[in-house]
Design a protein around this motif. Sequence first.
Motif, mmCIF file in Angstrom:
data_model
loop_
_atom_site.group_PDB
_atom_site.id
_atom_site.type_symbol
_atom_site.label_atom_id
_atom_site.label_comp_id
_atom_site.label_asym_id
_atom_site.label_seq_id
_atom_site.Cartn_x
_atom_site.Cartn_y
_atom_site.Cartn_z
ATOM 1 N N ASP A 98 -10.262 9.901 -3.664
ATOM 2 C CA ASP A 98 -11.098 9.313 -2.622
ATOM 3 C C ASP A 98 -10.222 8.683 -1.545
ATOM 4 O OD1 ASP A 98 -13.443 10.024 -3.900
ATOM 5 O OD2 ASP A 98 -13.521 8.149 -5.058
ATOM 6 N N PRO A 99 -10.688 8.640 -0.301
ATOM 7 C CA PRO A 99 -9.870 8.069 0.771
ATOM 8 C C PRO A 99 -9.483 6.617 0.542
ATOM 9 C CG PRO A 99 -12.131 8.484 1.510
ATOM 10 C CD PRO A 99 -11.962 9.173 0.213
ATOM 11 N N GLY A 100 -10.323 5.865 -0.158
ATOM 12 C CA GLY A 100 -10.022 4.462 -0.398
ATOM 13 C C GLY A 100 -9.149 4.204 -1.605
ATOM 14 N N ASP A 101 -8.764 5.254 -2.338
ATOM 15 C CA ASP A 101 -7.887 5.065 -3.491
ATOM 16 C C ASP A 101 -6.518 4.567 -3.028
ATOM 17 O OD1 ASP A 101 -9.806 5.912 -5.235
ATOM 18 O OD2 ASP A 101 -8.920 7.878 -5.633
ATOM 19 N N PRO A 102 -5.916 3.655 -3.774
ATOM 20 C CA PRO A 102 -4.593 3.160 -3.390
ATOM 21 C C PRO A 102 -3.529 4.225 -3.591
ATOM 22 C CG PRO A 102 -5.210 2.271 -5.513
ATOM 23 C CD PRO A 102 -6.411 2.998 -4.999
ATOM 24 N N HIS A 103 -2.540 4.220 -2.703
ATOM 25 C CA HIS A 103 -1.418 5.142 -2.869
ATOM 26 C C HIS A 103 -0.086 4.418 -2.870
ATOM 27 C CE1 HIS A 103 1.402 8.477 -1.449
ATOM 28 N NE2 HIS A 103 1.153 8.668 -2.728
ATOM 29 N N LEU A 104 0.046 3.341 -2.101
ATOM 30 C CA LEU A 104 1.289 2.581 -2.061
ATOM 31 C C LEU A 104 1.024 1.115 -2.372
ATOM 32 C CD1 LEU A 104 3.248 3.757 1.150
ATOM 33 C CD2 LEU A 104 3.808 4.255 -1.232
ATOM 34 N N PHE A 105 1.906 0.530 -3.184
ATOM 35 C CA PHE A 105 2.027 -0.914 -3.282
ATOM 36 C C PHE A 105 3.288 -1.279 -2.503
ATOM 37 C CE2 PHE A 105 -0.204 -2.117 -7.561
ATOM 38 C CZ PHE A 105 -1.407 -1.649 -7.055
ATOM 39 N N LEU A 106 3.142 -1.992 -1.403
ATOM 40 C CA LEU A 106 4.294 -2.404 -0.602
ATOM 41 C C LEU A 106 4.369 -3.916 -0.604
ATOM 42 C CD1 LEU A 106 3.880 0.028 2.433
ATOM 43 C CD2 LEU A 106 5.578 0.178 0.598
ATOM 44 N N HIS A 107 5.494 -4.445 -1.072
ATOM 45 C CA HIS A 107 5.558 -5.901 -1.164
ATOM 46 C C HIS A 107 5.999 -6.503 0.167
ATOM 47 C CE1 HIS A 107 9.957 -5.847 -1.663
ATOM 48 N NE2 HIS A 107 9.825 -4.989 -2.642
ATOM 49 N N THR A 108 5.512 -7.708 0.396
ATOM 50 C CA THR A 108 5.846 -8.454 1.598
ATOM 51 C C THR A 108 7.270 -8.972 1.491
ATOM 52 O OG1 THR A 108 4.957 -10.463 0.611
ATOM 53 C CG2 THR A 108 3.459 -9.124 1.950
ATOM 54 N N GLY A 109 7.733 -9.608 2.561
ATOM 55 C CA GLY A 109 9.115 -10.069 2.590
ATOM 56 C C GLY A 109 9.423 -11.156 1.588
ATOM 57 N N GLY A 110 8.408 -11.915 1.192
ATOM 58 C CA GLY A 110 8.643 -12.931 0.165
ATOM 59 C C GLY A 110 9.449 -14.120 0.656
ATOM 60 N N SER A 111 9.202 -14.568 1.904
ATOM 61 C CA SER A 111 9.945 -15.714 2.411
ATOM 62 C C SER A 111 9.563 -16.999 1.693
ATOM 63 C CB SER A 111 9.697 -15.870 3.922
ATOM 64 O OG SER A 111 8.320 -16.002 4.186
ATOM 65 N N GLY B 75 8.084 -18.030 -2.092
ATOM 66 C CA GLY B 75 7.595 -17.628 -3.398
ATOM 67 C C GLY B 75 7.809 -16.142 -3.660
ATOM 68 N N THR B 76 7.178 -15.658 -4.712
ATOM 69 C CA THR B 76 7.301 -14.257 -5.082
ATOM 70 C C THR B 76 6.595 -13.371 -4.053
ATOM 71 O OG1 THR B 76 7.350 -14.865 -7.416
ATOM 72 C CG2 THR B 76 6.844 -12.577 -6.890
ATOM 73 N N PRO B 77 7.222 -12.278 -3.630
ATOM 74 C CA PRO B 77 6.545 -11.368 -2.696
ATOM 75 C C PRO B 77 5.213 -10.888 -3.251
ATOM 76 C CG PRO B 77 8.868 -10.807 -2.893
ATOM 77 C CD PRO B 77 8.594 -11.843 -3.948
ATOM 78 N N LYS B 78 4.277 -10.633 -2.352
ATOM 79 C CA LYS B 78 2.955 -10.141 -2.746
ATOM 80 C C LYS B 78 2.927 -8.632 -2.578
ATOM 81 C CE LYS B 78 0.955 -12.783 0.331
ATOM 82 N NZ LYS B 78 2.056 -13.670 0.750
ATOM 83 N N GLU B 79 2.231 -7.945 -3.478
ATOM 84 C CA GLU B 79 2.079 -6.502 -3.394
ATOM 85 C C GLU B 79 0.845 -6.166 -2.552
ATOM 86 O OE1 GLU B 79 3.940 -4.101 -4.238
ATOM 87 O OE2 GLU B 79 5.399 -4.960 -5.634
ATOM 88 N N THR B 80 1.063 -5.516 -1.427
ATOM 89 C CA THR B 80 -0.018 -5.118 -0.539
ATOM 90 C C THR B 80 -0.519 -3.737 -0.948
ATOM 91 O OG1 THR B 80 1.067 -6.350 1.227
ATOM 92 C CG2 THR B 80 -0.677 -4.823 1.869
ATOM 93 N N VAL B 81 -1.827 -3.588 -1.109
ATOM 94 C CA VAL B 81 -2.419 -2.336 -1.576
ATOM 95 C C VAL B 81 -2.798 -1.482 -0.365
ATOM 96 C CG1 VAL B 81 -4.266 -1.305 -2.954
ATOM 97 C CG2 VAL B 81 -3.310 -3.537 -3.610
ATOM 98 N N VAL B 82 -2.134 -0.343 -0.221
ATOM 99 C CA VAL B 82 -2.342 0.539 0.933
ATOM 100 C C VAL B 82 -2.981 1.838 0.446
ATOM 101 C CG1 VAL B 82 -1.276 1.644 2.931
ATOM 102 C CG2 VAL B 82 -0.285 -0.458 1.989
ATOM 103 N N SER B 83 -4.123 2.169 0.993
ATOM 104 C CA SER B 83 -4.881 3.339 0.539
ATOM 105 C C SER B 83 -4.428 4.615 1.231
ATOM 106 C CB SER B 83 -6.374 3.126 0.813
ATOM 107 O OG SER B 83 -6.616 3.154 2.220
ATOM 108 N N HIS B 84 -4.865 5.753 0.686
ATOM 109 C CA HIS B 84 -4.646 7.048 1.332
ATOM 110 C C HIS B 84 -5.175 7.023 2.766
ATOM 111 C CE1 HIS B 84 -3.617 9.768 -2.186
ATOM 112 N NE2 HIS B 84 -3.906 8.624 -2.784
#
Length: 535
Positions: free
Chosen positions: A175-188, A190-199
């Motif tokens: 489905d178009p809304g299915d996640p394909h990439l987890f991209l973490h933020t810079g983490g300036s 605390g721990t970087p956050k994983e951003t969920v990016v869909s197809h």
Amino acid sequence: MSEAEWVGAWSEKRAALSPDRIGLVDAATGREYTYAALDRRANRCARLLADHGVARAADDTGGPAGGRVAVVSRNRPEYVDLFFATGKTGGVLAPLSHRLAPPELAALLAAVDPELVVVEEPFAGLVGDATDEGAWDADAPILSLPVEGSGATTWEAYDAALPADDSVFEGPAVDPGDPHLFLHTGGSTGTPKETVVSHEALVWNSVNTITAWGLRDDDVTPMVFPMFHTGGWNVLTLPIFHMGGTVVIDREFDPGQILGIVEERSASVLVAVPAVLRMMTDHDRWADTDLSSLRFVKSGGGPCRESVMEAWWDRGVDLSQGYGLTECGPNNFAMPDDWPREKAHTVGVANVHVDARVVDDDGGELPAGEIGELQLRSPHAADGYWSSPQESAATFGEWVSTGDLARVDDEGYVSIEGRKKNMFVSGGENVYPAEVEDAIADHPAVADAVVIAVPDDQWGQVGKAVVELAADAGSETAADGAANTDPLALDDLRAFLDGRLARFKHPRHLAFVDELPTSGPDKLDRDAVAAEFGE
């Protein structure tokens, strides 16, 4: 044709359209990969991932994520294999920075909870140390990517684990809304956050980039961003693949090597952070490198100093600034045709499928000329942060809150004024460090600068400029005729800023560094500067 759609169909469809066109060049080995070869490699990789559960389950009802593969590596062809392969299986690719400390990496591995981990051999020790942290139970199998010229691996070699079958992989419908990439933020913080990016978001960012920047099927680019960063995928790699152009990667890039690739490969587009663009202009090869193949160059990841832009303009190259973030895009703006040089300090106007606005602290839209937080709306926005509902709610909604301060002029050009958290108040007046840094960087003795807030008994807070001197900065004479021990004295800097900035914006303290610290893809690390020089 396989059942996989969206990103999963890219390599197969591109291979059908232009099988013999070169899609990827690995500068480390000199190998070139056609789109037909990339799709065959992706099919083998997809079977490997499916065997390890990195896939969308057959009975999946549209949950937040499929099986995940985590990667700790520099840029190399296997990364591209894993990207296309997770698209085919409906799995998720989670690139993790090899620049993280073991506790940070352990926390991200625990958050991602991968079914499979792929590690380039130079980082085997880092992953081992992360395992010892205890945050991640490390029950997923690990595969090694050996360094060229050495077959030694800590775990089973990735190539040895690949199935031989490179025929069409019949993956699940995605489905178009299915996640394909987890991209973490810079983490300036605390721990970087994983951003969920869909197809769908990946496709829309690609469309926005192609239509706004005018990408072509014959474009060639050196990809200088790391592939654990959104820049490594979304700035140019995926749009270029979408068009059928050529991406050149390497394990590490230095300025001279980038110049060499531009000339030798007739590169037509280049996007890099300001620090890299400046180092290229300072390199011995700069004056003799043929740059005539470059149709345009974009600066991103922070403000680009006017002196750097002028150096590129003087060589006949169309250099302008871009703006984006992991959470949205990242390609949100473009410069109009025949844009005037006086707009060079802006990032241009919003792309075709992007809405931008500037709001006050209550969320009300501000009129042109006023500074507030930049918000973006686009189908290429990410869905949220993985397993972080409160932080997701604070950033994502109808509009994405960027955390950046901006203003829009009467013609719709957007100027980025810095991070909202970096603004400070001095004597009741707002001070935006980016504006002050731009003015300081105009001084001939300054290569770059970061301005931080420090306490002051009279004004509450004042600015402290931490300066990296230009390579040719020599000793100068102070305003009173006495010799300076430093090439730049605070009084002389403030005299230089008179008439350029209001005096309440002038720094009241000055410090020097041999080189300003960077984080992520060579972005200035303001937190590191504040930690060392803050008072």
